[in-house]
Design a protein around this motif. Structure first.
Motif, PDB file in Angstrom:
ATOM      1  N   ASP A  70       8.759  10.818  15.457  1.00  7.72           N
ATOM      2  CA  ASP A  70       8.446   9.988  16.514  1.00  7.72           C
ATOM      3  C   ASP A  70       9.756   9.435  16.884  1.00  7.72           C
ATOM      4  O   ASP A  70      10.615   8.950  15.898  1.00  7.72           O
ATOM      5  N   VAL A  71      10.185   9.052  17.980  1.00  8.52           N
ATOM      6  CA  VAL A  71      11.207   8.076  18.356  1.00  8.52           C
ATOM      7  C   VAL A  71      10.553   7.028  18.932  1.00  8.52           C
ATOM      8  O   VAL A  71       9.627   7.122  19.834  1.00  8.52           O
ATOM      9  N   ILE A  72      11.154   5.992  18.564  1.00 13.80           N
ATOM     10  CA  ILE A  72      10.689   4.631  18.892  1.00 13.80           C
ATOM     11  C   ILE A  72      11.670   3.875  19.572  1.00 13.80           C
ATOM     12  O   ILE A  72      13.060   3.890  19.376  1.00 13.80           O
ATOM     13  N   LYS A  73      11.740   2.886  20.321  1.00 18.86           N
ATOM     14  CA  LYS A  73      12.422   2.022  21.047  1.00 18.86           C
ATOM     15  C   LYS A  73      12.343   0.492  20.583  1.00 18.86           C
ATOM     16  O   LYS A  73      12.926  -0.448  21.295  1.00 18.86           O
ATOM     17  N   ASP A  74      11.064   0.100  20.030  1.00 18.13           N
ATOM     18  CA  ASP A  74      10.711  -1.126  19.755  1.00 18.13           C
ATOM     19  C   ASP A  74      10.847  -1.535  18.394  1.00 18.13           C
ATOM     20  O   ASP A  74      10.566  -0.506  17.502  1.00 18.13           O
ATOM     21  N   ILE A  75      11.326  -2.695  18.116  1.00 26.78           N
ATOM     22  CA  ILE A  75      11.056  -3.407  16.788  1.00 26.78           C
ATOM     23  C   ILE A  75       9.847  -3.992  16.760  1.00 26.78           C
ATOM     24  O   ILE A  75       9.207  -4.573  17.580  1.00 26.78           O
ATOM     25  N   GLY A  76       9.035  -3.889  15.524  1.00 28.31           N
ATOM     26  CA  GLY A  76       7.819  -4.198  15.186  1.00 28.31           C
ATOM     27  C   GLY A  76       7.958  -5.485  14.225  1.00 28.31           C
ATOM     28  O   GLY A  76       8.801  -5.525  13.463  1.00 28.31           O
ATOM     29  N   ILE A  77       6.935  -6.364  14.611  1.00 28.92           N
ATOM     30  CA  ILE A  77       6.977  -7.386  13.557  1.00 28.92           C
ATOM     31  C   ILE A  77       5.311  -7.834  13.255  1.00 28.92           C
ATOM     32  O   ILE A  77       4.561  -7.673  14.007  1.00 28.92           O
ATOM     33  N   VAL A  78       4.989  -7.865  12.086  1.00 29.33           N
ATOM     34  CA  VAL A  78       3.759  -8.198  11.662  1.00 29.33           C
ATOM     35  C   VAL A  78       3.223  -9.811  11.808  1.00 29.33           C
ATOM     36  O   VAL A  78       3.907 -10.300  11.225  1.00 29.33           O
ATOM     37  N   LEU A  79       2.441  -9.784  12.679  1.00 31.62           N
ATOM     38  CA  LEU A  79       2.017 -11.231  12.874  1.00 31.62           C
ATOM     39  C   LEU A  79       0.967 -11.520  11.952  1.00 31.62           C
ATOM     40  O   LEU A  79       0.674 -12.748  11.380  1.00 31.62           O
ATOM     41  N   GLN A 103       0.422  11.053  -1.090  1.00 32.83           N
ATOM     42  CA  GLN A 103       1.488   9.779  -0.474  1.00 32.83           C
ATOM     43  C   GLN A 103       2.366   9.050  -1.383  1.00 32.83           C
ATOM     44  O   GLN A 103       2.039   8.789  -2.613  1.00 32.83           O
ATOM     45  N   ASN A 104       3.356   8.728  -0.830  1.00 37.24           N
ATOM     46  CA  ASN A 104       4.415   7.804  -1.602  1.00 37.24           C
ATOM     47  C   ASN A 104       4.549   6.547  -0.840  1.00 37.24           C
ATOM     48  O   ASN A 104       4.940   6.880   0.514  1.00 37.24           O
ATOM     49  N   ILE A 105       4.565   5.315  -1.181  1.00 36.30           N
ATOM     50  CA  ILE A 105       4.592   3.921  -0.369  1.00 36.30           C
ATOM     51  C   ILE A 105       6.156   4.107  -0.689  1.00 36.30           C
ATOM     52  O   ILE A 105       6.844   3.719  -1.561  1.00 36.30           O
ATOM     53  N   ILE A 106       6.740   3.726   0.729  1.00 39.88           N
ATOM     54  CA  ILE A 106       8.210   3.787   0.784  1.00 39.88           C
ATOM     55  C   ILE A 106       8.604   2.455   0.949  1.00 39.88           C
ATOM     56  O   ILE A 106       9.599   1.554   0.298  1.00 39.88           O
ATOM     57  N   ALA A 107       7.652   1.634   1.681  1.00 42.73           N
ATOM     58  CA  ALA A 107       8.030   0.214   1.904  1.00 42.73           C
ATOM     59  C   ALA A 107       6.578  -0.439   2.395  1.00 42.73           C
ATOM     60  O   ALA A 107       5.835   0.313   2.971  1.00 42.73           O
ATOM     61  N   GLU A 108       6.659  -1.767   2.167  1.00 38.02           N
ATOM     62  CA  GLU A 108       5.406  -2.419   2.591  1.00 38.02           C
ATOM     63  C   GLU A 108       5.907  -3.671   3.645  1.00 38.02           C
ATOM     64  O   GLU A 108       6.744  -4.279   3.199  1.00 38.02           O
ATOM     65  N   PHE A 109       5.112  -3.732   4.773  1.00 29.83           N
ATOM     66  CA  PHE A 109       5.493  -4.996   5.550  1.00 29.83           C
ATOM     67  C   PHE A 109       4.375  -5.823   5.880  1.00 29.83           C
ATOM     68  O   PHE A 109       3.101  -5.682   6.115  1.00 29.83           O
ATOM     69  N   THR A 110       4.394  -7.029   5.540  1.00 29.42           N
ATOM     70  CA  THR A 110       3.477  -7.999   5.400  1.00 29.42           C
ATOM     71  C   THR A 110       3.699  -9.092   6.712  1.00 29.42           C
ATOM     72  O   THR A 110       4.780  -8.869   7.269  1.00 29.42           O
ATOM     73  N   GLU A 111       3.070 -10.286   6.638  1.00 30.96           N
ATOM     74  CA  GLU A 111       2.942 -11.257   7.821  1.00 30.96           C
ATOM     75  C   GLU A 111       4.676 -11.727   7.871  1.00 30.96           C
ATOM     76  O   GLU A 111       5.227 -12.145   7.118  1.00 30.96           O
ATOM     77  N   ASN A 112       4.977 -11.350   8.915  1.00 33.47           N
ATOM     78  CA  ASN A 112       6.178 -12.098   9.657  1.00 33.47           C
ATOM     79  C   ASN A 112       7.504 -11.358   9.225  1.00 33.47           C
ATOM     80  O   ASN A 112       8.272 -11.713   9.459  1.00 33.47           O
ATOM     81  N   THR A 113       7.196  -9.937   8.773  1.00 33.24           N
ATOM     82  CA  THR A 113       8.430  -9.040   8.424  1.00 33.24           C
ATOM     83  C   THR A 113       8.321  -8.186   9.528  1.00 33.24           C
ATOM     84  O   THR A 113       7.518  -7.695  10.178  1.00 33.24           O
ATOM     85  N   LEU A 114       9.754  -7.671   9.579  1.00 39.11           N
ATOM     86  CA  LEU A 114      10.010  -6.497  10.639  1.00 39.11           C
ATOM     87  C   LEU A 114       9.831  -5.123  10.092  1.00 39.11           C
ATOM     88  O   LEU A 114       9.729  -4.853   9.045  1.00 39.11           O
ATOM     89  N   PHE A 115       9.552  -4.199  11.103  1.00 37.02           N
ATOM     90  CA  PHE A 115       9.544  -2.725  10.683  1.00 37.02           C
ATOM     91  C   PHE A 115      10.123  -1.919  11.814  1.00 37.02           C
ATOM     92  O   PHE A 115       9.991  -2.341  12.932  1.00 37.02           O
TER      93      PHE A 115
END
Length: 220
Positions: free
Chosen positions: A47-56, A71-83
């Protein structure tokens, strides 16, 4: 207006940005909020994306998955972090999948506008750009730490390295980790039963104590 002082105050990307600068950011960044349910996939490889995501609120996992569904977890994004910032800026296809671990509220911003030099005549945009670069650098360092953990030869060495890293983050020998046992196994690229067996051995040897996602490290 999507962006407001209460929403952005705890988010590192908006550090130092005042209320007077938010209207311009609302106009330029095209912010939008998306609600997701547990187990919902946001993005897939290629997938190609153009938006930065933030976990509220909630939690997002970046995962890799092989042909058989392991599955292998590469990273975890919690509240207030970017992805998604690296892929949205580079416009390179996604390497991994993004999945919502639990019901989440996500904020999306147009990454291209943050990089638009013409917009940097506005102090809010300059601050946002500086904060974004800081976030990217810190993430790079965290990925290097994970690479170090996974480079260890034995499962015990990986566990020890992972828990030592958590100890350094928390500053105390008793702490909780953000993963359940299966997620911890995925993060360490290990079999769950093998992980549980090795943790049990380490507990019997007096190296640590644990219950669910709580751990206490012990000195010999």
């Amino acid at each position: 207006m999507v962006l407001n002082t209460k929403m952005v105050a705890p988010i590192p990307l908006f550090q130092g940005i005042n209320e007077d600068e938010l209207p311009r950011l609302n106009t330029v960044l095209s912010p939008r909020i998306r609600k997701t349910s547990a187990g919902e996939f946001l993005l897939y490889p290629e997938d190609v994306i153009k938006d930065i995501g933030i976990v509220l609120s909630g939690k997002i996992h970046m995962i890799s998955e092989d042909f058989w569904g392991n599955q292998n977890i590469i990273a975890e994004f919690t509240e207030n972090t970017l992805f998604g910032e690296a892929h949205s800026i580079s416009r390179e296809p996604m390497f991994f999948s993004l999945v919502s671990v639990n019901p989440s509220s996500l904020l999306f911003l147009d990454a291209e506008k943050i990089l638009d030099i013409k917009e940097h005549s506005y102090t809010g945009m300059r601050k946002l750009y500086h904060n974004l670069m800081t976030v990217i650098i810190r993430k790079k360092l965290n990925y290097m730490k994970k690479a170090d953990i996974l480079s260890r030869r034995s499962l015990r060495e990986k566990i020890s390295s992972f828990l030592s890293e958590e100890y350094q983050k928390k500053g105390v020998t008793s702490f909780t980790i953000p993963y359940n046992r299966q997620q911890m196994a995925d993060y360490l690229s290990a079999d769950r039963s093998a992980l549980s067996k090795e943790l049990s051995k380490m507990k019997k040897e007096g190296l640590l104590d644990y219950k669910h996602n709580w751990f206490m490290l012990k000195s010999l």
